[in-house]
Write a protein that holds these residues in place. Sequence first.
Motif, PDB file in Angstrom:
ATOM      1  N   GLN A 167      37.531  47.223 -25.508  1.00 25.25           N
ATOM      2  CA  GLN A 167      36.314  47.953 -25.854  1.00 25.25           C
ATOM      3  C   GLN A 167      36.310  48.431 -27.303  1.00 25.25           C
ATOM      4  OE1 GLN A 167      36.481  50.965 -22.859  1.00 25.25           O
ATOM      5  NE2 GLN A 167      35.791  49.586 -21.231  1.00 25.25           N
ATOM      6  N   VAL A 168      37.458  48.373 -27.959  1.00 24.50           N
ATOM      7  CA  VAL A 168      37.558  48.856 -29.345  1.00 24.50           C
ATOM      8  C   VAL A 168      38.269  47.825 -30.238  1.00 24.50           C
ATOM      9  CG1 VAL A 168      37.385  51.326 -28.824  1.00 24.50           C
ATOM     10  CG2 VAL A 168      39.610  50.197 -28.704  1.00 24.50           C
ATOM     11  N   PRO A 169      37.760  46.586 -30.260  1.00 24.33           N
ATOM     12  CA  PRO A 169      38.479  45.554 -31.020  1.00 24.33           C
ATOM     13  C   PRO A 169      38.595  45.860 -32.506  1.00 24.33           C
ATOM     14  CG  PRO A 169      36.302  44.791 -30.393  1.00 24.33           C
ATOM     15  CD  PRO A 169      36.527  46.083 -29.675  1.00 24.33           C
ATOM     16  N   TRP A 170      37.584  46.516 -33.083  1.00 25.58           N
ATOM     17  CA  TRP A 170      37.655  46.799 -34.515  1.00 25.58           C
ATOM     18  C   TRP A 170      38.679  47.880 -34.815  1.00 25.58           C
ATOM     19  CZ3 TRP A 170      35.781  43.491 -37.914  1.00 25.58           C
ATOM     20  CH2 TRP A 170      34.888  42.534 -37.433  1.00 25.58           C
ATOM     21  N   LEU A 171      38.910  48.775 -33.881  1.00 22.85           N
ATOM     22  CA  LEU A 171      39.985  49.756 -34.038  1.00 22.85           C
ATOM     23  C   LEU A 171      41.339  49.052 -34.041  1.00 22.85           C
ATOM     24  CD1 LEU A 171      40.961  52.668 -34.325  1.00 22.85           C
ATOM     25  CD2 LEU A 171      40.849  52.854 -31.822  1.00 22.85           C
ATOM     26  N   VAL A 172      41.476  48.040 -33.215  1.00 28.98           N
ATOM     27  CA  VAL A 172      42.711  47.252 -33.201  1.00 28.98           C
ATOM     28  C   VAL A 172      42.895  46.571 -34.558  1.00 28.98           C
ATOM     29  CG1 VAL A 172      43.961  45.371 -32.075  1.00 28.98           C
ATOM     30  CG2 VAL A 172      42.595  46.961 -30.698  1.00 28.98           C
ATOM     31  N   GLY A 173      41.793  46.123 -35.167  1.00 32.24           N
ATOM     32  CA  GLY A 173      41.858  45.575 -36.521  1.00 32.24           C
ATOM     33  C   GLY A 173      42.339  46.608 -37.527  1.00 32.24           C
ATOM     34  N   VAL A 174      41.894  47.844 -37.363  1.00 28.52           N
ATOM     35  CA  VAL A 174      42.364  48.943 -38.221  1.00 28.52           C
ATOM     36  C   VAL A 174      43.864  49.144 -38.030  1.00 28.52           C
ATOM     37  CG1 VAL A 174      42.220  51.442 -38.631  1.00 28.52           C
ATOM     38  CG2 VAL A 174      40.133  50.087 -38.331  1.00 28.52           C
ATOM     39  N   PHE A 175      44.331  49.056 -36.775  1.00 29.19           N
ATOM     40  CA  PHE A 175      45.767  49.177 -36.511  1.00 29.19           C
ATOM     41  C   PHE A 175      46.543  48.100 -37.277  1.00 29.19           C
ATOM     42  CE2 PHE A 175      45.081  51.003 -31.936  1.00 29.19           C
ATOM     43  CZ  PHE A 175      44.688  52.220 -32.470  1.00 29.19           C
ATOM     44  N   ILE A 178      49.531  42.769 -22.859  1.00 29.19           N
ATOM     45  CA  ILE A 178      48.899  43.397 -24.015  1.00 29.19           C
ATOM     46  C   ILE A 178      48.962  44.914 -23.883  1.00 29.19           C
ATOM     47  CG2 ILE A 178      46.704  43.715 -25.222  1.00 29.19           C
ATOM     48  CD1 ILE A 178      46.113  40.737 -24.504  1.00 29.19           C
ATOM     49  N   GLN A 179      48.662  45.428 -22.693  1.00 29.48           N
ATOM     50  CA  GLN A 179      48.753  46.870 -22.461  1.00 29.48           C
ATOM     51  C   GLN A 179      50.159  47.375 -22.745  1.00 29.48           C
ATOM     52  OE1 GLN A 179      47.370  47.627 -18.465  1.00 29.48           O
ATOM     53  NE2 GLN A 179      45.292  46.969 -18.937  1.00 29.48           N
ATOM     54  N   LYS A 180      51.155  46.643 -22.287  1.00 29.35           N
ATOM     55  CA  LYS A 180      52.547  47.031 -22.553  1.00 29.35           C
ATOM     56  C   LYS A 180      52.848  46.978 -24.042  1.00 29.35           C
ATOM     57  CE  LYS A 180      54.415  45.912 -18.043  1.00 29.35           C
ATOM     58  NZ  LYS A 180      55.266  45.044 -17.247  1.00 29.35           N
ATOM     59  N   GLY A 181      52.269  46.007 -24.738  1.00 28.72           N
ATOM     60  CA  GLY A 181      52.461  45.907 -26.182  1.00 28.72           C
ATOM     61  C   GLY A 181      51.964  47.147 -26.907  1.00 28.72           C
ATOM     62  N   PHE A 182      50.788  47.643 -26.507  1.00 27.38           N
ATOM     63  CA  PHE A 182      50.264  48.872 -27.107  1.00 27.38           C
ATOM     64  C   PHE A 182      51.169  50.056 -26.800  1.00 27.38           C
ATOM     65  CE2 PHE A 182      46.386  46.420 -27.563  1.00 27.38           C
ATOM     66  CZ  PHE A 182      45.836  46.924 -28.729  1.00 27.38           C
ATOM     67  N   ILE A 228      56.094  43.136 -37.063  1.00 29.63           N
ATOM     68  CA  ILE A 228      55.927  42.563 -35.717  1.00 29.63           C
ATOM     69  C   ILE A 228      54.659  43.121 -35.064  1.00 29.63           C
ATOM     70  CG2 ILE A 228      56.894  42.535 -33.382  1.00 29.63           C
ATOM     71  CD1 ILE A 228      59.695  42.434 -34.812  1.00 29.63           C
ATOM     72  N   PHE A 229      54.458  44.435 -35.145  1.00 26.46           N
ATOM     73  CA  PHE A 229      53.269  45.019 -34.527  1.00 26.46           C
ATOM     74  C   PHE A 229      52.001  44.705 -35.320  1.00 26.46           C
ATOM     75  CE2 PHE A 229      56.459  47.473 -32.172  1.00 26.46           C
ATOM     76  CZ  PHE A 229      56.049  47.105 -30.899  1.00 26.46           C
ATOM     77  N   MET A 230      52.114  44.467 -36.617  1.00 25.39           N
ATOM     78  CA  MET A 230      50.964  43.997 -37.394  1.00 25.39           C
ATOM     79  C   MET A 230      50.505  42.646 -36.854  1.00 25.39           C
ATOM     80  SD  MET A 230      50.701  42.910 -41.402  1.00 25.39           S
ATOM     81  CE  MET A 230      51.557  41.382 -41.049  1.00 25.39           C
ATOM     82  N   LEU A 231      51.473  41.766 -36.578  1.00 26.41           N
ATOM     83  CA  LEU A 231      51.132  40.467 -36.009  1.00 26.41           C
ATOM     84  C   LEU A 231      50.505  40.619 -34.629  1.00 26.41           C
ATOM     85  CD1 LEU A 231      54.255  38.311 -36.996  1.00 26.41           C
ATOM     86  CD2 LEU A 231      51.989  38.355 -38.086  1.00 26.41           C
ATOM     87  N   PHE A 232      51.068  41.493 -33.808  1.00 26.62           N
ATOM     88  CA  PHE A 232      50.527  41.746 -32.465  1.00 26.62           C
ATOM     89  C   PHE A 232      49.084  42.238 -32.547  1.00 26.62           C
ATOM     90  CE2 PHE A 232      49.791  45.036 -29.178  1.00 26.62           C
ATOM     91  CZ  PHE A 232      49.775  44.226 -28.047  1.00 26.62           C
ATOM     92  N   PHE A 233      48.842  43.280 -33.346  1.00 28.22           N
ATOM     93  CA  PHE A 233      47.485  43.819 -33.463  1.00 28.22           C
ATOM     94  C   PHE A 233      46.531  42.789 -34.066  1.00 28.22           C
ATOM     95  CE2 PHE A 233      49.633  48.199 -33.864  1.00 28.22           C
ATOM     96  CZ  PHE A 233      49.486  48.461 -32.515  1.00 28.22           C
ATOM     97  N   SER A 234      47.001  42.021 -35.042  1.00 29.65           N
ATOM     98  CA  SER A 234      46.166  40.973 -35.638  1.00 29.65           C
ATOM     99  C   SER A 234      45.786  39.927 -34.601  1.00 29.65           C
ATOM    100  CB  SER A 234      46.899  40.303 -36.802  1.00 29.65           C
ATOM    101  OG  SER A 234      47.139  41.222 -37.836  1.00 29.65           O
ATOM    102  N   PHE A 235      46.753  39.518 -33.794  1.00 31.61           N
ATOM    103  CA  PHE A 235      46.491  38.541 -32.740  1.00 31.61           C
ATOM    104  C   PHE A 235      45.429  39.062 -31.778  1.00 31.61           C
ATOM    105  CE2 PHE A 235      47.361  37.123 -28.382  1.00 31.61           C
ATOM    106  CZ  PHE A 235      47.165  35.752 -28.533  1.00 31.61           C
ATOM    107  N   ILE A 236      45.588  40.302 -31.335  1.00 35.69           N
ATOM    108  CA  ILE A 236      44.626  40.889 -30.397  1.00 35.69           C
ATOM    109  C   ILE A 236      43.256  40.980 -31.052  1.00 35.69           C
ATOM    110  CG2 ILE A 236      44.038  42.908 -28.981  1.00 35.69           C
ATOM    111  CD1 ILE A 236      46.569  41.211 -28.118  1.00 35.69           C
ATOM    112  N   PHE A 237      43.200  41.431 -32.283  1.00 33.18           N
ATOM    113  CA  PHE A 237      41.923  41.539 -32.982  1.00 33.18           C
ATOM    114  C   PHE A 237      41.260  40.175 -33.120  1.00 33.18           C
ATOM    115  CE2 PHE A 237      39.485  41.254 -36.939  1.00 33.18           C
ATOM    116  CZ  PHE A 237      38.449  42.113 -36.612  1.00 33.18           C
ATOM    117  N   LEU A 238      42.012  39.185 -33.556  1.00 39.38           N
ATOM    118  CA  LEU A 238      41.426  37.856 -33.766  1.00 39.38           C
ATOM    119  C   LEU A 238      41.002  37.210 -32.450  1.00 39.38           C
ATOM    120  CD1 LEU A 238      43.779  36.551 -36.572  1.00 39.38           C
ATOM    121  CD2 LEU A 238      41.393  37.305 -36.798  1.00 39.38           C
ATOM    122  N   LYS A 239      41.743  37.496 -31.407  1.00 45.93           N
ATOM    123  CA  LYS A 239      41.416  36.928 -30.097  1.00 45.93           C
ATOM    124  C   LYS A 239      40.241  37.656 -29.441  1.00 45.93           C
ATOM    125  CE  LYS A 239      43.482  35.870 -25.643  1.00 45.93           C
ATOM    126  NZ  LYS A 239      44.604  36.052 -24.756  1.00 45.93           N
TER     127      LYS A 239
END
Length: 137
Positions: free
Chosen positions: A65-73, A6-10, A116-127
């Motif tokens: 620590q910032v899941p809602w920011l990931v949702g914004v992404f 996940i870190q590498k994904g960001f 692709i990154f929308m899906l990645f960020f969505s996955f992280i946010f939802l998880k």
Amino acid sequence: MTDKMIQKGFLIAGLSNILGVVICSKAFTNDVMLATQPDVMGYFGLLLIILWGLAYMSVSKSYNQVPWLVGVFAIEKLVYVIAWLAFINSNSLSAIYEQDAMAGAFYTIYGVNDFIFMLFFSFIFLKRGRMPSKTNG
């Protein structure tokens, strides 16, 4: 998906924004790229894309620590996907390639990359983005 992945994904998301803009815009000198979709990919828009890339990278180790920011992404990427789809439906990529291959490549792939990154960020946010359960006390 592990924390390291996940870190590498960001980091990859950030680098794709930064390097994609700098390389394809030829360090902001590619007039074809700048003029093709000026409301989204003009100087100001390209600077904002770089800033978004820096934001992704800045939370690579603290995304939990910032899941809602990931949702914004994820929403931000959705906006770019919609802009790209509108662009693709009303423009000729071959005409852009004829003027400049780098601009053509950029306009061919930026929406797919953002999807692709929308899906990645969505996955992280939802998880990771669920509100913590409150304890009675």
